[in-house]
Design an enzyme around this catalytic site. Structure first.
Site, PDB file in Angstrom:
ATOM      1  N   MET A  15       0.270  -4.236   2.573  1.00  0.00           N
ATOM      2  CA  MET A  15       0.439  -4.775   1.231  1.00  0.00           C
ATOM      3  C   MET A  15      -0.648  -5.771   0.856  1.00  0.00           C
ATOM      4  O   MET A  15      -0.377  -6.799   0.232  1.00  0.00           O
ATOM      5  CB  MET A  15       1.814  -5.429   1.106  1.00  0.00           C
ATOM      6  CG  MET A  15       2.974  -4.446   1.085  1.00  0.00           C
ATOM      7  SD  MET A  15       2.988  -3.446  -0.426  1.00  0.00           S
ATOM      8  CE  MET A  15       2.356  -1.902   0.191  1.00  0.00           C
ATOM      9  N   ASN A  39       2.206 -13.123  -8.840  1.00  0.00           N
ATOM     10  CA  ASN A  39       2.287 -11.802  -9.454  1.00  0.00           C
ATOM     11  C   ASN A  39       3.122 -11.868 -10.727  1.00  0.00           C
ATOM     12  O   ASN A  39       4.302 -12.203 -10.692  1.00  0.00           O
ATOM     13  CB  ASN A  39       2.918 -10.810  -8.475  1.00  0.00           C
ATOM     14  CG  ASN A  39       1.968 -10.400  -7.373  1.00  0.00           C
ATOM     15  OD1 ASN A  39       1.226  -9.448  -7.503  1.00  0.00           O
ATOM     16  ND2 ASN A  39       1.999 -11.144  -6.262  1.00  0.00           N
ATOM     17  N   HIS A  53      -3.734 -10.697   0.464  1.00  0.00           N
ATOM     18  CA  HIS A  53      -2.381 -10.143   0.431  1.00  0.00           C
ATOM     19  C   HIS A  53      -1.834 -10.161  -0.987  1.00  0.00           C
ATOM     20  O   HIS A  53      -2.106 -11.081  -1.773  1.00  0.00           O
ATOM     21  CB  HIS A  53      -1.459 -10.931   1.352  1.00  0.00           C
ATOM     22  CG  HIS A  53      -0.272 -10.142   1.799  1.00  0.00           C
ATOM     23  ND1 HIS A  53       0.815  -9.925   0.983  1.00  0.00           N
ATOM     24  CD2 HIS A  53      -0.026  -9.481   2.960  1.00  0.00           C
ATOM     25  CE1 HIS A  53       1.699  -9.176   1.641  1.00  0.00           C
ATOM     26  NE2 HIS A  53       1.218  -8.895   2.834  1.00  0.00           N
ATOM     27  N   HIS A  54      -1.068  -9.117  -1.316  1.00  0.00           N
ATOM     28  CA  HIS A  54      -0.495  -9.008  -2.662  1.00  0.00           C
ATOM     29  C   HIS A  54       0.502 -10.134  -2.935  1.00  0.00           C
ATOM     30  O   HIS A  54       0.810 -10.433  -4.104  1.00  0.00           O
ATOM     31  CB  HIS A  54       0.198  -7.652  -2.831  1.00  0.00           C
ATOM     32  CG  HIS A  54      -0.031  -7.032  -4.179  1.00  0.00           C
ATOM     33  ND1 HIS A  54      -0.058  -7.764  -5.349  1.00  0.00           N
ATOM     34  CD2 HIS A  54      -0.233  -5.740  -4.551  1.00  0.00           C
ATOM     35  CE1 HIS A  54      -0.260  -6.962  -6.370  1.00  0.00           C
ATOM     36  NE2 HIS A  54      -0.384  -5.731  -5.924  1.00  0.00           N
ATOM     37  N   ALA A  55       0.999 -10.796  -1.918  1.00  0.00           N
ATOM     38  CA  ALA A  55       1.856 -11.960  -2.129  1.00  0.00           C
ATOM     39  C   ALA A  55       1.075 -13.113  -2.740  1.00  0.00           C
ATOM     40  O   ALA A  55       1.654 -14.042  -3.295  1.00  0.00           O
ATOM     41  CB  ALA A  55       2.476 -12.405  -0.798  1.00  0.00           C
TER      42      ALA A  55
END
Length: 462
Positions: A21, A307, A137-139
């Site tokens: 991810m 996000n 990281h997408h976090a």
């Protein structure tokens, strides 16, 4: 105390060694514009100077005891740039194929969660240029916040200071285990009340969707996609490839047809996928269905979280041979999809993601992959396609001119292909990242993009 939003944290919970991810970026640089001759040590030191006080680069995760709540961000007091910025060299002959192979290998490596969630490889030996492969990281980032982070290293001339656009937050206060536990218990007890508050707007959104479906103005529905070779259980191996398109030519097609740049880009992607699948005797009769991420940063009520995205679903017209007919259908579907998406509360995805449970999510993802359920239920969507607006003028990363800027999004079980397009100084940079087992020849897919643009331009009389 900076707690991860539910949507940010869900990218942590969804991650496994096969389902990675992080988002990637491949940046091609011309070092000839640097005020001083290139050296890795100087570049690494400059990167450290510009990121040391930026929270997204220097904070790490801290888990809440018993997984009762989403993790928090804390400053990494032992931050070391040498653990994040690495040096590599391409094998001979140092061409595009070698760069794609190395970048694909790097894309398949997990980030270390004990440190800030990013890494960068400076790749030498690419002719007279340098390539930088970056992972975050997408976090930590979505498309818009990721662009803002890159701006902390880029300028409008070789000698200017970096742009440093946007508010990137702070490092967040650390907390003791007792405080985290108490807050976690409190958050757990409040969940039933939060669910009740979401039921009414969610029911209204469902009613809107039903009404639009009856009138034929709803966006395409998930779980209605045809099955293709890249819609199954993925592995951790990655393959990627990039190509450039002429943005002025895309805009000329847009003007000639009364469509948008996004319509043209999705039409080109649909044509490329049609040609690729036809070559492999795998073209379904029904059109492929794409998920298109959509920023809600301007309309979101939420202050926190990295996000801020929603998504719409659209058919790519892979069942239509004529490029102009495909574009006309795409423009019509995109108008309906955008109107439909705007009728749904901007924070719906973020609100429901707050209830993502760390242990439950993790176990569910592993069971889903282990049982290969992606191959047994209807296909949710075929792939993810993103079109990210980039800078209209040349950028310089720490003095080196940016000749290529290719963002690459993650792939998922059930959708092992991601295509991302970004504009940059008169070019459209196309990057495709895929599970290597399901799309072993991703270069063959990407090679169709320029031909599809020319076919569409010819049909439009450009």
């Amino acid at each position: 105390m900076e707690r991860l939003s539910g949507l940010d944290a869900s990218f942590l919970y969804l991650e496994t060694p096969a389902q990675l991810m992080h988002v990637c970026g491949l940046i091609v640089l011309d070092p000839a514009t640097m005020p001083e001759p290139y050296s890795f040590d100087r570049l690494q030191a400059d990167i450290e100077r510009h990121v040391r006080d930026v929270p997204a680069f220097t904070r790490k995760l801290r888990r809440v005891p018993l997984g009762l709540d989403h993790p928090i961000w804390v400053r990494d007091d032992s931050f070391d740039i040498e653990r994040h910025v690495h040096r590599l060299a391409l094998p001979t002959p140092g061409g595009h194929a070698e760069l794609m192979s190395l970048a694909g290998h790097l894309a398949g490596l997990l980030l270390d969660r004990a440190r800030p969630l990013w890494e960068m490889w400076v790749i030498e030996g690419y002719g007279d240029r340098i390539a930088v492969f970056m992972k975050m990281h997408h976090a930590t980032v979505d498309g818009v916040s990721g662009a803002n982070l890159i701006s902390h290293l880029c300028s409008l001339s070789p000698t200017d200071e970096p742009l440093k656009l946007g508010d990137l937050g702070d490092h967040g206060r650390d907390a003791g285990a007792t405080e985290l536990l108490v807050r976690g218990v409190g958050s757990t007890l409040k969940r039933p009340v939060k669910v009740a508050r979401l039921l009414s707007p969610s029911a209204s959104a469902i009613g809107t969707t039903i009404g639009r479906a009856r009138s034929g103005t709803a966006m395409a529905a998930p779980l209605t996609a045809p099955r293709t070779p890249f819609n199954g259980t993925i592995t951790g191996h990655r393959a990627l490839c990039t190509v450039d398109l002429d943005l002025d030519r895309v805009r000329a097609v847009k003007s000639a047809t009364g469509s948008t740049v996004n319509d043209v880009v999705l039409t080109i992607a649909g044509g490329a996928l049609r040609s690729y699948l036809d070559e492999h005797d795998a073209l379904p009769e029904e059109s492929l269905l794409a998920t298109v991420p959509m920023s809600v940063r301007e309309t979101s009520r939420r202050a926190g979280g990295s996000n801020k995205v929603s998504a719409l679903f659209t058919r790519l017209g892979t069942d239509v041979a004529d490029p102009l007919e495909r574009l006309a259908g795409m423009a019509d579907r995109n108008r309906n999809a955008k109107d439909h998406a705007q009728a749904i509360p901007a924070d719906s995805l973020q609100d429901w993601a707050e209830f993502a449970a760390p242990r439950t999510f993790g176990l569910a993802v592993r069971a889903y992959a282990g049982l290969r359920l992606a191959e047994r239920h209807p296909v949710v969507h075929n792939l993810v396609i993103s079109n990210v607006p980039g800078p209209p003028v040349p950028l310089y990363l720490l003095g080196a001119r940016v000749d290529g800027l290719y963002p690459l999004g993650p792939v998922f079980h059930g959708a092992g292909l991601n295509i991302t397009v970004m504009s940059n100084a008169g070019r459209l940079h196309v990057g495709a990242l895929a599970c290597r087992e399901t799309v072993p020849d991703v270069a063959a897919l990407v090679a169709h993009f320029p031909a599809e643009l020319e076919s569409l331009a010819a049909a439009a009389g450009v």
